[in-house]
Structures are given as C-alpha cells and as structure tokens.
Design an enzyme around this catalytic site. Structure first.
Site, PDB file in Angstrom:
ATOM      1  CG  ASP A 130     -22.926   0.945   4.793  1.00 30.15           C
ATOM      2  OD1 ASP A 130     -22.187   0.106   4.254  1.00 30.15           O
ATOM      3  OD2 ASP A 130     -23.393   0.818   5.939  1.00 30.15           O
ATOM      4  CD  GLU A 152     -22.883  -2.670   1.214  1.00 29.94           C
ATOM      5  OE1 GLU A 152     -22.498  -3.804   1.526  1.00 29.94           O
ATOM      6  OE2 GLU A 152     -23.574  -1.978   1.984  1.00 29.94           O
TER       7      GLU A 152
END
Ligand code: GLC
Ligand code: GLC
Length: 633
Positions: A283, A325
């Site tokens: 993330d 990401e």
C-alpha cells in the site's frame, strides 16, 4: 575498508551469529540466506549507513527472518517449492483476480468461505480481501488505518479463520491477496499510543516535530492527498507537537529512516505471509521515504526499502509476491516493477486512459500508453483493472498528452466534470473526490456501471462496461474485477447519510453485495444478466487463449482515432496471434482492408467462435471490440 571487505567481515559475523542460534536453521533456509545476504547487506548499508548499529539491526532482522521461517507451516513450505518450480505461474491466461470488502460483500470471513463456489463459477484465481485487521471504531479509512496487524477485526472473524480461509481458497486454486499497509499505522496501534505517551523508542517510530518549522519546510514541496481531511501532510498532537500524516489524521506515517521500524514491519509482513497470504498488496509505496525539499514521493530509498522487504521474503516465504500500489506518474509506476522489487503492479495508466478514451471517444492516449508504456521486465506482470476501491485520478503524463496538442491541466478538469456528470451530454453519474479549491485538483468516484452510462440510462452503458473489461482482460497480466461490477452494480448513495463515510465519496463505489443482481445474473432480460453473461463468456475465452498469457503486445494502428489496436503474439509455437481492436466511439468504425493487409484473410472470431474474412476489412460497431485469432503474413 572497501565495500567488499565490509561484506566479508559482516558475513562472517552473521554466520557465527546464525550458528549460535538456539533453533538452528535448515539447510534450504541457510542456502537462501547466503544467496540473499549480499543484497540485503548492501541495501541496509545504503539505507542505514555503515555504522555498527546498522549491522546490529541487520542481525536482529536476520533473527526475525529465521524465526519466521521456522514458523512457516509445512503446506506453505510446499507452496514455496511449487512456486519455485513454476516461477511464471502468475503470467498465465487463466489468472483472474477479484476484490471485495469482507463485511460489505460477505458479512464476515465465514461468509467469504461460503462464496468460494461463486468465485469458482466466475473463474477467480486471485482474491484480494480489503483490509480486515483491527482498526479504530468509526472512520478508519476502510480499514487502511491498522491498529494491529496480527488481529482480525473481531466483527469479521479471527486469525485462525483467516488461516483456514486461505487454505480453503488455495485448495480451490485461488491465491489470497491482502494489503501490507506499511507506510502508516493507525493512531491506536500500540506503537502509536506508546509514542504519544512519550516513550522515546516509539516516538522514533514516527515523524514527530516540536513545532511548525520542519512541517512548514516539508509542506513547501509535498502534495495534499486528502485535503478534505486536513491541509498539508501533518496533523497536531494533543500536546501541540506535529506528526506526519499523509492520508487521514488518524494514519501516522512510519519513520523508515529508523532501522528498527524496518525490522518491526518485516516481522508483521512475515507473520502475514505465514497465515497463507500469497500476494501482498504494498500500500502507498510512493510515500514511504521523506526527504526535505522533494515531493517526498518515490524517493530512491523507497525502492531500496521495497527491495529489502523483497529479500527478506525470499529467505523466509519465497512463494509470496508483492503488488505495488503506486498511483503516480507512469515513469514512476514502472520504477517499482522488477522481480527484485514488486513483481506485480496496478496499471493505473491503462485504467485511467480507458475512462479517458470512453469520455473523449478518442483512444489515442490509450494507444500511446500501450505502444510505449506497457512493456515490463521478464518475471513481472501488470494487474489490469477497470476501477478499484479508490478514486480514479488522471495520472497520465502531461508530456504524452502534449504530443496530441492536449493540455494536461484543463483535460483533467474536463474529465472530472465529465465523470461527475457536470459536462453537458455526459453519460456518467460519478462523484467528485477530494476537490481541492486551492489547486483545482480533484479525482472522481463511482462504480463502473454508474460511470459507464448504465445509471444514466445511456444506450452505450452496457457495452462500455464490457469493453472496459475486455481491455483489462486482453492487454496482458492479471485482470482484476471489482466484485459487483460483473453484475453492473450502481453507486451507493447512502454514504452521504453515514457520519463515518460522509466525508469520503469513495464509499459511493463500495456498496454492499447486491444479492438481487446476483440472482438475476443468468437472466438476460436484466442488465445484470446481460453484463454478467458477456463478461463470463470473455473470461472463458480468455482462459482458453494462450496468447493472452504474459505481457507481450505488438501495437496495431488503424486510421481511426477512436480505435485502439494491438496484437498478442503466441507464447508457444502452436498459437497464432490474437488481434484486439476496440472502438470507443458511439458510431461504427470501418477498418479498411489495407490496415489488415499484413494478415491472412481468414481469421477466427474468438468471442463469437466463428470464421471471419478480412479481405474487405471489417466494421467495428459503436463501443464494440473483437478478439480475432489471426495469422501474420
Ligand atoms: C491506499 C489505499 C487507499 C488508502 C490509502 C491510505 O492508497 O488504496 O484506500 O486510503 O492507501 O492507506
Ligand atoms: C492518492 C495516492 C494514492 C492513493 C489515493 C487514495 O492518489 O497517490 O496512492 O491510493 O490517493 O485516494
């Protein structure tokens, strides 16, 4: 001391250290440690300097890695070996991802388990469950504020349930994907509460400043990610100090300049790997390293950190892959992708440009992205998606747009207006996300069906939903479906009435599982039934088409600005090649015979399962596409 001798001396210390461990490591693990050590050592020195403390941290890390390896269950060790024997498993044409929230889609982990037959019906081989860890009550950024990486949110189940689910999914041929939210913790994580209580060890886990001097200095060059929540990158603590919080005020960025933070997070990562997670979605990778005077995004050290995490995994849980990401400039997105860093990455450029093409009825920017920004190093793959749980941001490169005389700034404003439905004649019913009046920036939110025209009752709506997925399924890599989109789920407007969600329009496209639509999925008199049937068929065709494996793509240009084209060449000597053509316009596009003159006249339409002659060219109806098996002359 030269670098080489430092490596040798340190390696000798490590060998001795490992030999003295109470629990000796097995031969296979020692061999992998030996193989990865030079890299890890180099990365640690590059990150943390050649001080003795850096070696001390490295020894602590190695202990953590060997402990995790010792804890790795036998079936996951078996998986490690299977994956090593078939390292390109994730490049297969059979790969298909799905993503959902546990609570919203299935209630709890047991509900997810009961959904496995449906996942198989759909053809999933990869399931991303949105964050399911303990996190603050109320607003917690959809679980992206983690209070404890080792505790499942009690409303969803337990860690034992998660392990059992991972095993059941694996038996069904589905890899479990979870987030590794490592840029920040929630303000309720034990490290955070200790930091707040003044424990100097944990104060050093975060970026805390006594006054505004440094925060002001940093904010001269950082961007505002969630300006609706707080301006800039810092929030005040109750005692008047300032703490770095890139996202929400309750998400505190970790201080990776401190090697103890790296080791502590490596422990959490390995714990997750040992529960049976096969892919970790890394993330917010761009934000993990800060440097004064820069944007504090995609700093060189961000890559070193990811590579160090990668080396750690290779020793203790080598089956596990990373998915990056990075929703940033396309050059930067690419920088995270390599077998030694993140093997997988979202493809935010293709995603955004698919929507850009549908709005403008002009596929040239998308074509350019496929022509010039699609290639990846061997051993890596794109994850191609139509939309995610996040907003859509227009992350194309201004320099690409300029090649067509398009000015990036105004073009983004047009796209925002179009998808919010503010532009006259728009087929879209989206919401603005994080509109920043100061900079004019904004992104958009909405489900695929609502953005593509189904909510507005536009004639092309269903076709656009299918077209967008057909692109994601054919350009290469792993296609990823947002579950609910395959039955054309519309926006959920109820977020506006819920205080914990009201401030975040991304909730518009995170609805609960639409049971009625799923019940209608085989009834072609319904929208859900038509979209499902068409997508389901594409999935079958894709699985049977070996040309769709891997990532290789040869551009195929037509005279139409509205048509995007490419050839997926055979990956083995048996296959032919598959020509993909897609028309984003609202009127038909005639492809002249000269355009296809490099191909044998007789082709095979994979979707209709019938022969087509290319002798007179072909006509693509409005928002239609073809997958043709062709022979190149
Ligand atoms: C990622 C997530 C997003 C979240 C943010 C902060 O971008 O996809 O949903 O808000 O990280 O964790
Ligand atoms: C920004 C970030 C991205 C994140 C998103 C969440 O676009 O760059 O990482 O997913 O915000 O909304």
């Amino acid at each position: 001391m030269t670098a080489l001798s430092a490596l040798e001396t340190d390696a000798a210390i490590v060998v001795e250290h490992v030999a003295r461990r109470e629990q000796p490591a097995d031969g296979e693990t020692v061999a992998r440690l030996r193989a990865e050590f030079p890299r890890l050592h180099g990365l640690f020195r590059a990150l943390y300097g050649d001080r003795a403390t850096s070696l001390e941290s490295l020894l602590t890390l190695i202990d953590a890695v060997l402990d995790a390896r010792a804890d790795r269950p036998a079936e996951l060790r078996r998986l490690d070996r299977d994956r090593a024997a078939r390292p390109t498993w994730f490049e297969s044409e059979r790969m298909l991802g799905g993503v959902c929230y546990v609570d919203r889609f299935a209630g709890d982990l047991d509900g997810v388990r009961k959904m496995i037959p449906y996942f198989r019906e759909l053809g999933l081989t990869y399931l991303h469950l949105m964050p399911l860890f303990a996190s603050p009550e109320g607003d917690n950024d959809g679980g992206y504020a983690v209070s404890d990486y080792r505790t499942v949110d009690p409303a969803l189940g337990t860690m034992a349930d998660l392990r059992a689910l991972a095993a059941d999914l694996r038996d069904a041929g589905i890899s479990l994907v979870l987030d590794f939210i490592f840029n920040h913790t929630s303000n309720e994580h034990e490290w955070a509460t200790r930091a707040l209580a003044g424990d100097p060890v944990y104060e050093n886990f975060y970026l805390i400043f006594p006054d505004r001097e440094l925060p002001d200095a940093y904010e001269r060059t950082t961007r505002e990610i969630f300006p609706d929540d707080h301006p800039g990158s810092f929030v005040p603590l109750p005692d008047g100090r300032w703490i770095w919080a890139t996202f929400y005020r309750f998400q505190w960025d970790l201080n990776y300049a401190n090697p103890d933070v790296f080791t502590a997070m490596a422990r959490e990562m390995l714990f997750l790997a040992n529960q049976g997670v096969e892919i970790l979605r890394m993330d917010a990778v761009a934000f993990i390293w800060k440097r004064l005077g820069t944007t504090c995004e995609s700093q060189p050290e961000a890559h070193l950190l990811l590579q160090a995490f990668n080396a750690v995994l290779r020793i203790a849980a080598p089956a596990v892959l990373f998915k990056s990401e990075a929703i940033v400039h396309p050059d930067e997105v690419q920088d995270y992708i390599s077998p030694d860093e993140c093997q997988l990455s979202y493809n935010p450029l293709q995603m955004a440009l698919t929507w850009e093409a549908l709005a403008t009825r002009d596929a040239r920017l998308l074509q350019l992205a496929l022509d010039e920004r699609h290639e990846l190093p061997p051993g890596t793959a794109w994850v191609n998606y139509v939309r995610s749980h996040d907003d859509i941001g227009w992350t194309f490169a201004d320099e690409d747009a300029a090649r067509f005389g398009i000015d990036g700034g105004p073009h983004r404003r047009f796209l925002n207006d179009f998808y919010i439905g503010r532009f006259a004649g728009s087929f879209s019913r989206g919401f603005p996300f994080q509109e920043n009046p100061r900079t004019g920036d904004a992104r958009i939110a909405g489900t695929t069906a609502s953005l593509a025209g189904i909510a507005a009752g536009d004639d092309g709506g269903e076709d656009r939903v299918v077209l967008a997925h057909a692109l994601a399924m054919s350009t290469g890599g792993i296609p990823l479906l947002y579950l609910g989109d395959e039955v054309a789920q519309l926006n959920d407007d109820t977020f506006q009435d819920d205080p914990a969600r009201r401030g975040d329009s991304r909730w518009a496209h995170r609805p609960e599982r639409p049971s009625e639509r799923y019940e209608e999925r085989r009834d072609e008199s319904t929208v859900a039934g038509r979209v499902f049937t068409r997508l389901r068929h594409l999935i079958d065709v894709r699985r049977a088409t070996t040309e769709f494996a891997g990532n290789e793509l040869i551009p195929f240009h037509t005279p139409h600005a509205a048509v995007v084209g490419f050839i997926r060449p055979a990956t083995d000597e048996h296959g032919g090649a598959v020509l993909v053509l897609a028309n984003v316009a609202d009127e038909p596009a005639a492809i002249p015979s000269e355009t296809v003159s490099g191909l044998d006249e007789s082709a095979w339409d994979l979707i209709r399962d019938s022969a087509v002659g290319l002798g007179r060219g072909l006509v693509l109806p409005a928002h239609a596409f073809v997958w043709l098996r062709v022979r190149r002359l």
